[in-house]
Design a protein around this motif. Structure first.
Motif, short mmCIF file in Angstrom:
data_model
loop_
_atom_site.label_atom_id
_atom_site.label_comp_id
_atom_site.label_asym_id
_atom_site.label_seq_id
_atom_site.Cartn_x
_atom_site.Cartn_y
_atom_site.Cartn_z
N ILE A 331 -26.35 27.97 31.64
CA ILE A 331 -26.08 28.56 30.32
C ILE A 331 -25.13 29.74 30.47
O ILE A 331 -24.17 29.90 29.71
CB ILE A 331 -27.39 28.99 29.64
CG1 ILE A 331 -28.22 27.76 29.26
CG2 ILE A 331 -27.10 29.84 28.41
CD1 ILE A 331 -29.60 28.09 28.72
N GLY A 332 -25.39 30.59 31.46
CA GLY A 332 -24.54 31.75 31.67
C GLY A 332 -23.11 31.40 32.02
O GLY A 332 -22.17 32.13 31.67
N ALA A 333 -22.90 30.26 32.70
CA ALA A 333 -21.55 29.85 33.08
C ALA A 333 -20.74 29.38 31.88
O ALA A 333 -19.51 29.53 31.85
CB ALA A 333 -21.62 28.74 34.12
N ASP A 334 -21.43 28.80 30.88
CA ASP A 334 -20.72 28.24 29.73
C ASP A 334 -20.74 29.13 28.49
O ASP A 334 -19.85 29.02 27.63
CB ASP A 334 -21.31 26.87 29.37
CG ASP A 334 -20.95 25.79 30.37
OD1 ASP A 334 -20.04 26.05 31.19
OD2 ASP A 334 -21.57 24.73 30.35
N ALA A 335 -21.75 29.97 28.37
CA ALA A 335 -21.86 30.88 27.22
C ALA A 335 -21.66 32.30 27.73
O ALA A 335 -22.61 32.99 28.10
CB ALA A 335 -23.22 30.72 26.55
N LEU A 336 -20.40 32.71 27.77
CA LEU A 336 -20.06 33.98 28.43
C LEU A 336 -20.67 35.20 27.75
O LEU A 336 -20.86 36.23 28.41
CB LEU A 336 -18.53 34.12 28.49
CG LEU A 336 -17.80 33.04 29.30
CD1 LEU A 336 -16.30 33.31 29.32
CD2 LEU A 336 -18.35 32.94 30.72
N ASP A 337 -21.00 35.09 26.47
CA ASP A 337 -21.55 36.26 25.79
C ASP A 337 -23.00 36.53 26.18
O ASP A 337 -23.55 37.56 25.79
CB ASP A 337 -21.44 36.12 24.27
CG ASP A 337 -21.91 34.78 23.74
OD1 ASP A 337 -22.13 33.89 24.57
OD2 ASP A 337 -22.05 34.64 22.52
N VAL A 338 -23.63 35.61 26.94
CA VAL A 338 -24.97 35.90 27.46
C VAL A 338 -24.98 35.85 28.98
O VAL A 338 -26.05 35.81 29.60
CB VAL A 338 -26.02 34.91 26.89
CG1 VAL A 338 -26.12 35.06 25.38
CG2 VAL A 338 -25.71 33.48 27.29
N SER A 339 -23.79 35.86 29.58
CA SER A 339 -23.72 35.69 31.04
C SER A 339 -24.33 36.87 31.78
O SER A 339 -24.90 36.70 32.85
CB SER A 339 -22.27 35.46 31.47
OG SER A 339 -21.46 36.56 31.13
N ASP A 340 -24.19 38.08 31.23
CA ASP A 340 -24.76 39.24 31.92
C ASP A 340 -26.28 39.13 32.00
O ASP A 340 -26.89 39.38 33.05
CB ASP A 340 -24.38 40.53 31.18
CG ASP A 340 -22.91 40.90 31.36
OD1 ASP A 340 -22.26 40.33 32.26
OD2 ASP A 340 -22.42 41.74 30.58
N GLN A 341 -26.89 38.73 30.89
CA GLN A 341 -28.35 38.59 30.88
C GLN A 341 -28.78 37.42 31.78
O GLN A 341 -29.81 37.49 32.45
CB GLN A 341 -28.84 38.36 29.45
CG GLN A 341 -28.67 39.56 28.53
CD GLN A 341 -27.29 39.62 27.88
OE1 GLN A 341 -26.37 38.88 28.25
NE2 GLN A 341 -27.15 40.51 26.91
N ALA A 342 -27.99 36.35 31.78
CA ALA A 342 -28.30 35.21 32.65
C ALA A 342 -28.22 35.61 34.11
O ALA A 342 -29.09 35.26 34.92
CB ALA A 342 -27.36 34.05 32.35
N ASP A 343 -27.18 36.35 34.47
CA ASP A 343 -27.02 36.79 35.86
C ASP A 343 -28.17 37.70 36.29
O ASP A 343 -28.66 37.60 37.42
CB ASP A 343 -25.69 37.53 36.03
CG ASP A 343 -24.48 36.60 35.94
OD1 ASP A 343 -24.67 35.38 36.04
OD2 ASP A 343 -23.36 37.11 35.76
#
Length: 634
Positions: A331-343
């Motif tokens: 999800i973080g790889a494709d939805a960049l606006d939540v990538s920080d939280q995913a990481d």
């Protein structure tokens, strides 16, 4: 034992230790226990189920190590009436519960407990308190063994109405036992049960132990190899990470030797780091919820493809558990606006899972799963009562809400027949079509299904496989079916079987899941849902692993213990003209449930066979559309 497909059919317990041994060794062990040295292992063995033969074998493994100067092993063993009459380490067969000490090659009965409801927290608390009082040590481990079910808990005490322990009951039972014993927490908490390596479980158990060991996937019946505790017997100062690593490695080695290693998982979780995981899950859930309408297409696509556990073609039997780390990563790889939280969540999981193993069918498993049904109608309402799931449950509500609000003109649909085309080539049937451009962002999955059309207009399906959606945004979908049908035979009768096929390009293995019903001898009405899971090499056709997993009346899962005189009946999916779906028996006769001797094959459809094929697409709101074709096999 490995089998080979004759036709390649897939193109397309709480650890409780008794601190004494029998005979002349008892005074020495008691003295060591009084000094509070070494390890005490408490084993809460819920053997009042069809897993009884496996759990007795586990205790025999423990007896190969046995209590001694550095290690004390005690168990509460609750046995069933029907599944085994074998003695246990010198103690004759019994029904009900006993509190025992596991010695070297033998066991000593410490107390006859009679009828015990292991699905209540009080007996668990009493056992922990008594075990610690009787066997003081420097380090304590608790292992609970039985059927598991992920966030709903574990157990299924058949002598007590299939009573189970929820996560909250586990927390209260263990917590009360530790409080009575005057102990802050355990060094190690183990679940030798299916599906318990979940975020929900680890978060709930975090205050109770330093480490937790559990499996994301369904566990084969042999479970852990308890001879791994030899490291504690050899060294009273062994730390929990060394012991935990030995347990994980021992499980993997035994699974390899038993031929069950293709799809295993086992994780050691640092519960002291779960606070960081809790915070990361909350932040990730909040970020997804705030952007639910925008990220739902990405979330839906990744949920459809991510590694999942406890699968079944029947969605009402499927556990809907997804790998949390892999899900966040994709999800973080494709939805960049939540990538920080995913990481941040990925880092927290990596820190909290210092050691794990996974077979090739579970390649990349992060060590923790989370509940994520694909559609709201499959959401279990009891999930809202799980305290550790509140943040994630809030996201699920937002995600399903976004699906409900998806405009009709953006929902998955084919215009007319979508330009459907059917072509036969060396791969079999190639079915292609194109869905509406407006639905391009919403579509999350596609599938090809195949079967036969009845005279009454009903369709009997005997398989489904993933179809490919073009990545160029054209809406083109291609499904390929190799024109084979799975059969299962007991040597006397043969039945068609329904299958779903999952293929992992990176792992280079494929998994077939087959829905079945199991009837006890003499039973004609009541049955257990069963999933046959087969992992194989699609290049060579070699079967790497095959296991029958049963879904219990208590709602938990475990390897099926079948009476060879019982009956196994494959199930086929039937869809009536009005769209009603049901799983129906593939045969009126059934097959004898002599599981090791059942044979699987793929039968190539004969030239001239009428065939019904369906190509479908589904969006993140659970809306589906399909095109179909009636063809004749050339």
């Amino acid at each position: 034992m490995r089998r080979r497909w004759s036709v390649l059919g897939a193109a397309a317990c709480v650890l409780v230790a008794a601190g004494c041994t029998s005979g002349s060794d008892e005074p020495e062990v008691r003295e060591a226990a009084a000094e509070g040295e070494g390890w005490t292992v408490l084993v809460y063995s819920i053997a009042d189920t069809d897993l009884e033969p496996y759990l007795l074998a586990d205790l025999a493994e423990f007896a190969e190590v046995g209590s001694g100067e550095n290690l004390q092993v005690a168990a509460m063993v609750d046995r069933a009436e029907d599944y085994s009459s074998d003695p246990m380490l010198g103690i004759d067969d019994w029904v009900g519960a006993k509190y025992v000490s596991i010695g070297q090659g033998s066991a000593e009965e410490l107390e006859e407990l009679g009828d015990v409801d292991t699905g209540e927290p009080a007996p668990l608390a009493d056992f922990i308190a008594q075990g610690i009082a009787d066997h003081p040590a420097e380090h304590y481990a608790l292992v609970i063994s039985d059927h598991g079910a992920s966030w709903p808990g574990l157990g299924g005490d058949e002598g007590s109405g299939n009573s189970t322990l929820t996560l909250e009951e586990l927390r209260s039972g263990i917590g009360d036992g530790l409080e009575q014993a005057g102990l802050d927490k355990l060094d190690l908490l183990g679940f030798d049960a299916c599906l318990m390596a979940t975020y929900e479980t680890a978060s709930t158990m975090a205050p109770l132990a330093d480490r937790m060991i559990a499996s994301q996937e369904l566990e084969p019946g042999h479970g852990w190899d308890y001879r791994a505790f030899q490291v504690a017997a050899d060294d009273p100062d062994v730390d929990v990470d060394t012991l935990g690593t030995a347990i994980v490695d021992g499980f993997a080695a035994q699974a390899e030797a038993e031929g069950t290693g293709a799809d295993i998982t086992l994780s050691m979780v640092d519960l002291n780091r779960m606070g960081d995981v809790d915070a990361a899950v909350a932040d990730f859930s909040e970020a997804l919820s705030e952007r639910a309408a925008d990220v739902a297409p990405v979330v839906g696509r990744e949920r459809a493809e991510v590694l999942s556990f406890g699968r079944d073609p029947d969605p009402t039997v499927d556990t809907h558990m997804a790998d949390l780390g892999l899900l966040a990563s994709e999800i973080g790889a494709d939805a960049l606006d939540v990538s920080d939280q995913a990481d941040a969540l990925i880092r927290a999981i990596n820190d909290a899972v210092p050691y794990k193993v996974a077979g090739p069918a579970a390649l990349g498993a992060s060590g923790l799963s989370i509940y994520f049904p694909p559609t709201e109608d499959l959401l279990d309402e009891d999930y809202a009562s799980v305290e550790s799931a509140q943040a994630w449950g809030g996201f699920l509500s937002s995600y399903f809400g976004a699906g409900e609000e998806l405009p009709e003109d953006r929902r998955a649909s084919f215009a007319g027949d979508g330009g459907a085309q059917v072509v036969f080539d060396e791969d079999g049937l190639n079915f292609s079509a194109t869905f509406d451009d407006a639905a391009a962002d919403a579509v999350v999955s596609a599938a090809i299904s195949y079967g036969e059309l009845g005279e009454d207009g009903s369709i009997t399906f005997f398989g489904e496989e993933q179809a490919e959606v073009a990545e160029d945004g054209s809406g083109d979908v291609l499904g390929i079916y190799d024109l084979t049908v799975m059969t299962i035979s007991d040597g006397e009768d043969t039945s068609y079987a329904y299958l779903t096929l999952t293929y992992d390009d990176e792992a280079e293995v494929a998994t077939i899941d087959v829905p079945l019903a199991y009837y006890e001898p003499g039973e004609q009405e009541e049955y257990r849902d069963v999933t046959l899971s087969i992992t194989f090499d699609p290049e060579s056709g070699d079967v790497l692993n095959e296991t029958y997993y049963g879904y219990t009346e208590a709602g938990t899962y475990g390897e099926l213990t079948a009476d060879p005189a019982g009956i196994i009946v494959p199930k086929l999916l039937v869809v009536t003209p009005d769209g009603t779906q049901s799983w129906e028996p593939a045969t009126d006769v059934g097959l004898f449930a002599d599981l090791p001797n059942l044979q699987y094959d793929f039968e190539t459809l004969a030239s001239g066979t009428p065939l019904y094929a369906q190509l479908s697409v589904t969006d993140f709101g659970g809306n589906s559309d399909s095109v179909d074709a009636e063809v004749v096999v050339p």
